[in-house]
Structure formats: structure tokens, C-alpha cells
Motif scaffolding. Structure first.
Motif, short mmCIF file in Angstrom:
data_model
loop_
_atom_site.label_atom_id
_atom_site.label_comp_id
_atom_site.label_asym_id
_atom_site.label_seq_id
_atom_site.Cartn_x
_atom_site.Cartn_y
_atom_site.Cartn_z
N LYS A 130 0.73 -1.44 0.28
CA LYS A 130 -0.07 0.08 -0.02
C LYS A 130 0.91 1.36 -0.11
CE LYS A 130 -0.44 0.39 5.16
NZ LYS A 130 -1.39 0.40 6.23
N ASN A 131 0.31 2.21 -0.19
CA ASN A 131 0.75 3.86 -0.39
C ASN A 131 1.33 4.05 1.11
OD1 ASN A 131 0.62 7.00 -0.27
ND2 ASN A 131 1.78 6.16 -1.99
N ARG A 132 2.68 4.34 1.21
CA ARG A 132 3.34 4.72 2.49
C ARG A 132 3.73 6.20 2.61
NH1 ARG A 132 6.11 0.47 5.71
NH2 ARG A 132 5.44 -1.53 5.01
N GLY A 133 3.90 6.71 1.50
CA GLY A 133 4.31 8.10 1.42
C GLY A 133 5.86 8.00 0.96
N LYS A 134 6.28 9.27 0.30
CA LYS A 134 7.57 9.21 -0.01
C LYS A 134 8.53 8.78 0.90
CE LYS A 134 10.96 12.14 -2.44
NZ LYS A 134 11.17 13.45 -2.97
N GLY A 135 8.88 9.38 2.22
CA GLY A 135 9.31 9.04 3.42
C GLY A 135 9.47 7.60 3.50
N GLY A 136 8.17 7.01 3.51
CA GLY A 136 8.14 5.51 3.83
C GLY A 136 8.84 4.71 2.47
N ALA A 137 8.67 5.06 1.30
CA ALA A 137 8.91 4.38 -0.03
C ALA A 137 10.53 4.61 0.06
CB ALA A 137 8.68 4.95 -0.84
N VAL A 138 11.20 5.70 0.46
CA VAL A 138 12.52 5.86 0.70
C VAL A 138 13.37 4.76 1.57
CG1 VAL A 138 14.60 7.37 0.99
CG2 VAL A 138 12.59 8.30 -0.30
N ARG A 139 12.50 4.83 2.79
CA ARG A 139 13.10 3.89 3.75
C ARG A 139 12.97 2.55 3.61
NH1 ARG A 139 10.99 3.97 10.11
NH2 ARG A 139 8.90 3.41 9.00
N MET A 140 11.95 2.24 2.87
CA MET A 140 12.05 0.63 2.34
C MET A 140 13.37 0.44 1.48
SD MET A 140 9.62 -1.18 3.67
CE MET A 140 9.03 -2.57 2.53
N GLY A 141 13.54 1.20 0.69
CA GLY A 141 14.46 1.26 -0.48
C GLY A 141 15.92 1.28 0.36
N VAL A 142 15.98 2.07 1.15
CA VAL A 142 17.14 2.28 1.91
C VAL A 142 17.53 0.84 2.72
CG1 VAL A 142 18.49 3.50 3.87
CG2 VAL A 142 17.42 4.87 2.15
#
Length: 260
Positions: free
Chosen positions: A141-153
Motif C-alpha cells: 500500500k502507499n506509504r508516502g515518499k518517506g516510507g518508500a525511501v526508507r524501504m529502499g534504503v
């Protein structure tokens, strides 16, 4: 006398509105921030699909790095803009690797619950370059930009980790500038350092293309960031930031608000 009084009254109203906005921001931050940040990964997010269509477990930022650079690209409904950015980035990275075989990289596209074909578009690059160089993480589900970047990091393998927006607003070759900035920060305390890209020098050109209202909002936002957060960084919104692995781990482990 009437004009000065009107100006004073207008200034008082603006000051009151600014104070009210400040209080509102503090209340929102207090309500939405968590005392103990948690990192939750859904079962489907513990794997990525490789170029052959098979599932593989995602690596962890807690593991030793095996690449020189990880590029994290948060993407939400970016099927149209993503190809231009990926073409430019991969063309640069491939040329750099040919010039210096010791340079290794990976690009991690994080599909933040898109409703379009973002994952399908990104997977084309995975199949073209191989899943060792291009990986696609599809969030449930959509987390927001901060959440998406954190998942990638947290799924990266690089000694250094670059955040790069999917819209390609920054020329990818400018990575050399943020790398130079990171180098100039040495010695890094506890191996932690962050180099931030900036488009502040382009501000005059951007203002010329904006409406007065958007320009007013921009300056208001800049003032709040300067007043409440940081004073040394002129462009906090540039989505081009380079972090050491240790700095990325420390920064995103304490992320309180995923939407931002």
C-alpha cells in the motif's frame, strides 16, 4: 496616517496567522509522530522478483555492503516520467562502470503502491540490465515518499546510498557534485555524512515561471523550514541526497513520519 495604520493592522494579522500556523504544525507533528518509530514490512515486501520472474529475499542494510552505490528511486504513479530518468541514470552508471570496473552499483525502484503500470515499466529495466543492477520493490500500500525511501534504503547493498526522484528533475551526472561534497566532509564522524543537492541557484528562473501566489507559498515554506528545522541548507526539497551507509541507517531508523 490611515495607510501606516492599515499596514500595521495587516502586519499584525499576518503575524497572528503565522503564529496560528506554527501552533497547528506543532500539533500535527505531535499527533502523527511516534515516540518509538517502528519498521513494518508486509510479507509480500520481504521479496523482490528477479529478471527471471523468481522471488528472492531482499537484503538488509544491517548486512555488510557489497556495492559501491545504491540508488533509491521512490515512485508513485510514475509510468510516464520514470523511463526518462532510468535511461539517463543507467546510461551514466554503465559508462562509469566501463571506465572503472571496480565501481559497482544497483538501482532500487520502490513502487509506492502505484495505481498505474510503474512496476511493469521498472521491471523492463530489471530484465534488460539484470536484477543484480536493477531491482523493483512493490509496496502493498502507499506509504508516502518517506516510507518508500526508507524501504529502499533498508533493502540496499551500497556503501553510499543516493536518493533520486523519479521525475528526473536533477541531472543524474550531478551525482559527482554531491560525491565531491561528501568527500569534503571527511573525516566522517562514526562514518556518518550526508551531502544534499541544491537547486537554490536556479530559484530566480523558477520564480519567473510561477504565479505570485505559488511564489508566496514557496517563500512561506522556506521561512518555516528555516525557522523550525535547518538554517544552513537552502534547498531542503531537492530529491538528490547522498548518504553514507551508516548515516542512512541512523537517519531512517529514526524516521517518525512516513508521509513526508
Amino acid at each position: 496616517m490611515a495607510l501606516p495604520l492599515l499596514l500595521l493592522e495587516a502586519a499584525a494579522v499576518l503575524a497572528a496567522l503565522a503564529a496560528l500556523l506554527l501552533v497547528l504544525i506543532c500539533m500535527i507533528a505531535h499527533v502523527t509522530a511516534r515516540k518509538m518509530p517502528t519498521f513494518h514490512r508486509h510479507e509480500e515486501e520481504k521479496f523482490f522478483v528477479n529478471a527471471e520472474g523468481r522471488k528472492e529475499s531482499v537484503p538488509s542494510i544491517h548486512d555488510p555492503p557489497t556495492r559501491e552505490l545504491s540508488v533509491v528511486v521512490p515512485s508513485y504513479n510514475e509510468e510516464d516520467r520514470l523511463p526518462l530518468m532510468m535511461d539517463e541514470a543507467l546510461d551514466y552508471l554503465e559508462k562509469r562502470q566501463k571506465q572503472d570496473p571496480s565501481f559497482t552499483y544497483e538501482v532500487i525502484v520502490v513502487d509506492d503502491g502505484s495505481k498505474d503500470q510503474t512496476t511493469k515499466v521498472a521491471m523492463k529495466y530489471c530484465k534488460k540490465y539484470g536484477s543484480d543492477k536493477v531491482r523493483v520493490l512493490s509496496l502493498v500500500k502507499n506509504r508516502g515518499k518517506g516510507g518508500a525511501v526508507r524501504m529502499g534504503v533498508f533493502s540496499s547493498r551500497g556503501k553510499k546510498i543516493l536518493m533520486a526522484d523519479a521525475d528526473g528533475a536533477t541531472k543524474f551526472a550531478d551525482i559527482e557534485k554531491v560525491e565531491e561534497g561528501l568527500k569534503n566532509l571527511q573525516p566522517w564522524p562514526n562514518q556518518m555524512a550526508i551531502s544534499c543537492g541544491s537547486r537554490a541557484h536556479l530559484e530566480k528562473d523558477s520564480i519567473a515561471k510561477r504565479s505570485y501566489f505559488r511564489t508566496l507559498l514557496m517563500y512561506g515554506f522556506h521561512f518555516l523550514v528555516w525557522f523550525l528545522c535547518v538554517k544552513e541548507i537552502r534547498d531542503t526539497q531537492c530529491g538528490f541526497k547522498l548518504l553514507t551507509r551508516e548515516a542512512a541507517l541512523r537517519t531512517f531508523s529514526t524516521l517518525h513520519i512516513e508521509r513526508w
